[in-house]
Design a protein around this motif. Structure first.
Motif: not given
Length: 782
Positions: A2, A20, A63, A65, A67-71, A73
C-alpha cells in the motif's frame, strides 16, 4: 503493498481476477476507456485478460482504492518486452505503466485523477514501499489528449512518436519517460525544493553563512583589508559605519596575524538590532574596503554563492550520515579522504566557484561528492597534436598505462569503421563536462573535418580529486592519474590546460626528478615525486591560428601522472595533506586526532611532519633555487601509526619554478623566474608558513593540543637543525635568502582574487602579479 497519502487515503494492491473481473470489466467497456480498445469484451473475456496479465512474470495488474472504494486499475510491465528497441532504448530500472480511472459515479471529484496519478507514480518509483523503478515508461495513443496532459503534469517527457502494435492493437503512440527526479520536480510531485534543492535548506544555510562569515572576517583581517577593534569587554568588533552595521565576536589573534574566530560568537547588528549572518551581504558592506570593483562584484558574488551552495551540500551530506568523522578518517584510504574534504583552499574565501557547473554537474563531478566518473575519449589527428613522453617511456608503454586493452581495441575499431587509420591519431581523454559543453560546439569545425573524432566513453571508473580536473583510476590499481582541461571558472582562473605547456611537462618532471634523486638530503627526508610522465595537447583548432593567446587554446589537453597506489610499504597509509586542515561536521580536527592517536606527543609528531614536509621544500629553495607549490592538495602524506613518515609532491610541470640563474636544459627553461633572495624566501614564507602552517598551528592551539608558541618553536628548532647540517646552504645559492629574518613581505591571496576574479595572476609572470600588504613578523625569526 500500500501507498498512502494524507488526503485522500489511496491504497494499491494486486488484482485478484476472480474477485475483480466484474468491476474492471465495467471500467474497460465504458466509453471513457475507448483507447484501451476493449469496449466490446464480455465479463469472461475480462477475467481471462486479467488472468493472463497476472500470470505473466513480466507484468502485474493492480487495483487502486480511494478511501476504501475501488476507483482505478493499473498495469505495470517490462518495456523491453513490449516496445521494439527502435522505439525506445531500454534502460535498467524501467517500468512500463498503464492507468485506467473509473468513470465518475455522480459528480466528478475535482483533482481526484491527479491524486491517483501521483499515487501510481509513487507506487512505481518508491524504492522502499513501491516497485523502485528508476524510470517509468508510458505509450498512450497520441489522440488521447486527456492522458497526455496528465502525463505531462506528472513529469513525463515524450521521447518518440511511433507506430506500435501492443497486444494485437495498433496505434500511434507518444512514447514517454519519467525519472524519479522528473516526477519529484513535476506539478504532481513533491516540488523542486525537495527534488533538486534539498540542500538549500534554511538551517543549513544559516550554518554555512556563519562559517563563511567567520572565514571572511578572519582572512580579510589577516590580509589587512579590514581591522577589527577590541570591544572593551574581551571581544572584538568590526564596524561598517556607512552601512550602520557592526559585527561582534570572540577571537584569538595568533602568530602571522591569524584570526582564530569562534564562529558561534558572531553577532551582526544593523542599527543596533541583531540580524542574521549573510556572507553575501558582508561583501556588499565591505566592497569599498575590499577594493572590489563594480564590474567584478557580481562575478565574485557568484563564486561566493557557489561556495555557499557547496557548503550547504556538504552539510546536508553530514546530516544524512554520509560524512565520515575525523576519527574515521584515521583509517580511511586515500580516495575516502579525498572525498571527505570540505574546506577547499584554506586561505581563499570564495574557493568553490565552479562557474559553469549545473547542479547535476556538481553532483556528478565535484570532488566532495566522491562520485565515479568515466572519461570521454577523442581521437586527435596526429599532425595536429603533440604527445610528449618522459625519459624511458615510449608510446606503446604509455598507451598500455593510459588505456585498458578493451578500450584500445574498441577505439581503434571505431576509427577503422569510419575509414580512418588509427595510426593517424592520438587518443585524448576529455572531461565529460568538456565533452558535452565544448567539444561539439567550440570545436564543431574540427569534429566535422575529422581532425577530432569522438570515439566513446572509457571503461575505467575514475574519482575526481580536490583539484577537480584531476582523476584517480579506481578500476586499474596503479594506473596513472589523468589531468584534463575543464573550461569552468574556479577561484580566479578558467581551469584549462595548455598544450604549449604540456610539450615540456615530461621533460620538466624528468629534470626535477634528477635533482631530487641526486641529492642525499631529499632521500634522507623520504621526499618523493609523482612524475607527470606523458602529456598530450591538440593545437589544430582555429584558436591556435589566431594572434591572441586566449583560454580557448587551453581546452583540449591532458597529462598522465604517476599514481601513489604502488608507492607504499606494508603498514603505510596515504592521505592528502589537505586533511591536516580538515575539521569534520562535528568540529573535530583530523590533525588533532592524529597527534592524540600517535602516542608520541604533539611536539614529536609536529617535528616528524616538519622533517618530511618543510625541510625538503627549504632544501629545494636554498640548495637548488627550486620552489614547489606545496599547498594541501599538491602533497600526498605517507603515514605510519598516525605519524607522517614522508611526503609525495605532485603537480610538478605547472607549479614548479627555478628562482635563479642555474643552468637548465632547453626544454626546462620556461620554469625559470629569476628573483631576489627576499622573493625566493617567499616560496617558504607565503606558500608554507602562511598558506599551511598558520592554519595547522591555529587548529592545534584551539584544540588544546599544542600552543602556537610551542608550534613555531618546533619549526625554528628544525630549521636550526637543517642549518647545522647544511651550513653551506643556510643562505641559499646567492647568499641572500634569509628564512630567519625578523619580517617578510605579506603576500595576499584574497587581494589577488578581489582585484581580478577572472584571472588572478599572469601565469607567464606570476611574481610581478603579486599583491602585498606591508610586512609580517616572522614566527621563526632569530
Amino acid at each position: 503493498m500500500t501507498i498512502d497519502t494524507v488526503t485522500p487515503a489511496i491504497a494499491i494492491a494486486r488484482v485478484d481476477p476472480d474477485r475483480d473481473a466484474a468491476l474492471v470489466h465495467a471500467w474497460l467497456t465504458h466509453p471513457r476507456a475507448r483507447f484501451w480498445e476493449m469496449t466490446g469484451i464480455d465479463a469472461d473475456e475480462a477475467r481471462a485478460y486479467l488472468t493472463r496479465v497476472t500470470d505473466d512474470p513480466h507484468q502485474d495488474a493492480w487495483l487502486g482504492r480511494v478511501d476504501g472504494k475501488p476507483l482505478f486499475y493499473v498495469e505495470t510491465y517490462d518495456p523491453a518486452r513490449v516496445l521494439p528497441a527502435d522505439v525506445l532504448t531500454p534502460a535498467a530500472g524501467d517500468v512500463g505503466m498503464h492507468l485506467l480511472v473509473a468513470p465518475p459515479d455522480g459528480a466528478a471529484r475535482r483533482g481526484l485523477t491527479s491524486e491517483i496519478m501521483a499515487a501510481v507514480m509513487r507506487h512505481c518509483l518508491d524504492p522502499l514501499g513501491g516497485l523502485g523503478a528508476d524510470r517509468v515508461v508510458v505509450e498512450p495513443d497520441v489522440r488521447n489528449a486527456a492522458i497526455l496532459s496528465k502525463n505531462a503534469a506528472a513529469g513525463f517527457r515524450v521521447v518518440n512518436e511511433a507506430d506500435v502494435v501492443i497486444d494485437g492493437i495498433a496505434k500511434r503512440a507518444a512514447v514517454s519517460v519519467c525519472t524519479r527526479q522528473d516526477f519529484a520536480a513535476s506539478p504532481l510531485g513533491d516540488g523542486p525544493a525537495a527534488a533538486e534543492s534539498a540542500h538549500l535548506d534554511g538551517d543549513l544555510g544559516r550554518r554555512a553563512h556563519r562559517h563563511l562569515v567567520a572565514k571572511a572576517i578572519a582572512e580579510f583581517a589577516h590580509e589587512r583589508m579590514i581591522a577589527p577593534e577590541p570591544d572593551g569587554a574581551g571581544g572584538w568588533a568590526l564596524r561598517v559605519p556607512d552601512h550602520d552595521v557592526a559585527y561582534a565576536f570572540s577571537a584569538r589573534v595568533l602568530p602571522l596575524e591569524h584570526w582564530a574566530i569562534d564562529e558561534a560568537s558572531i553577532v551582526r547588528r544593523i542599527g543596533g538590532a541583531e540580524t542574521p549572518l549573510d556572507v553575501l551581504e558582508l561583501i556588499l558592506e565591505l566592497q569599498t574596503r575590499l577594493g572590489l570593483s563594480d564590474e567584478l562584484l557580481p562575478v565574485y558574488l557568484e563564486e561566493l554563492s557557489s561556495t555557499l551552495a557547496s557548503a550547504m551540500s556538504k552539510l546536508q551530506g553530514a546530516r544524512d550520515g554520509d560524512a565520515p568523522t575525523a576519527a574515521a578518517l584515521l583509517s580511511a584510504d586515500l580516495q575516502q579522504t579525498e572525498a571527505a574534504m570540505t574546506e577547499g583552499h584554506p586561505g581563499f574565501v570564495a574557493n568553490n566557484g565552479r562557474i559553469g557547473f549545473s547542479l547535476s554537474d556538481y553532483r556528478a563531478y565535484a570532488p566532495e561528492r566522491g562520485g565515479r566518473v568515466r572519461l570521454q575519449w577523442v581521437a586527435a589527428r596526429r599532425e595536429l597534436s603533440h604527445l610528449s613522453l618522459g625519459r624511458g617511456l615510449d608510446e606503446a608503454r604509455h598507451l598500455e598505462a593510459a588505456l585498458a586493452p578493451d578500450e584500445r581495441t574498441a577505439f581503434a575499431s571505431r576509427l577503422a569503421d569510419r575509414g580512418l587509420d588509427p595510426a593517424d591519431y592520438h587518443l585524448l581523454p576529455v572531461h565529460p563536462w568538456q565533452a558535452e559543453h565544448r567539444l561539439p560546439i567550440t570545436f564543431a569545425a574540427d569534429v566535422a573535418r575529422g581532425d577530432l573524432v569522438p570515439v566513446g566513453t572509457g571503461a575505467d571508473e575514475h574519482q575526481p580529486q580536490q583539484s577537480i580536473r584531476t582523476f584517480y583510476n579506481l578500476t586499474r590499481h596503479g594506473a596513472p592519474y589523468v589531468k584534463v582541461a575543464l573550461a569552468i571558472q574556479n577561484m580566479g582562473f578558467l581551469r584549462g590546460l595548455s598544450p604549449k605547456y604540456m610539450r615540456d611537462t615530461p621533460a620538466i618532471n624528468d629534470w626535477v626528478s634528477d635533482v631530487v634523486a641526486g641529492d642525499d638530503a631529499f632521500a634522507q627526508a623520504g621526499f618523493g615525486l609523482l612524475r607527470e610522465r606523458a602529456a598530450l595537447g591538440y593545437t589544430g583548432d582555429v584558436y591556435h591560428r589566431s594572434h591572441v593567446d586566449s583560454a580557448h587554446r587551453r581546452m583540449l589537453a591532458a597529462l598522465w601522472r604517476e599514481s601513489p597506489a604502488t608507492m607504499t610499504a606494508p603498514g603505510e597509509r596515504l592521505a592528502t595533506m589537505a586533511s591536516l586542515l580538515h575539521r569534520d561536521h562535528e568540529g573535530a580536527a583530523v590533525a588533532s586526532a592524529l597527534v592524540r592517536e600517535s602516542g608520541i606527543g604533539a611536539e614529536a609528531w609536529l617535528g616528524r611532519y616538519i622533517d618530511a614536509y618543510l625541510l625538503p621544500l627549504v632544501h629545494g629553495v636554498l640548495a637548488h633555487d627550486l620552489a614547489f607549490m606545496p599547498h594541501g592538495e599538491n602533497l600526498i602524506l605517507v603515514l605510519r601509526d598516525h605519524v607522517v613518515e614522508r611526503v609525495l609532491m605532485k603537480d610538478i610541470g605547472e607549479e614548479v619554478a627555478v628562482l635563479g640563474d642555474r643552468g637548465l636544459p632547453p626544454g626546462v627553461e620556461r620554469i625559470r623566474a629569476v628573483v631576489s633572495g627576499r622573493e625566493k624566501a617567499l616560496a617558504i614564507f607565503t606558500d608554507v608558513f602562511d598558506g599551511v602552517l598558520r592554519h595547522l598551528s591555529a587548529i592545534l592551539e584551539t584544540d588544546g593540543v599544542l600552543t602556537a608558541e610551542r608550534f613555531w618553536r618546533v619549526v625554528a628548532g628544525r630549521l636550526d637543525r637543517y642549518e647545522s647540517a647544511h651550513p653551506e646552504h643556510a643562505r641559499g645559492l646567492t647568499g641572500d635568502v634569509d628564512l630567519r629574518a625578523a619580517r617578510f613581505p605579506h603576500s595576499c591571496l584574497n587581494r589577488l582574487q578581489l582585484r581580478n576574479t577572472l584571472q588572478m595572476v599572469d601565469l607567464g609572470n606570476q611574481a610581478e602579479s603579486l599583491l602585498y600588504a606591508g610586512e609580517m613578523d616572522n614566527p621563526v625569526r632569530r
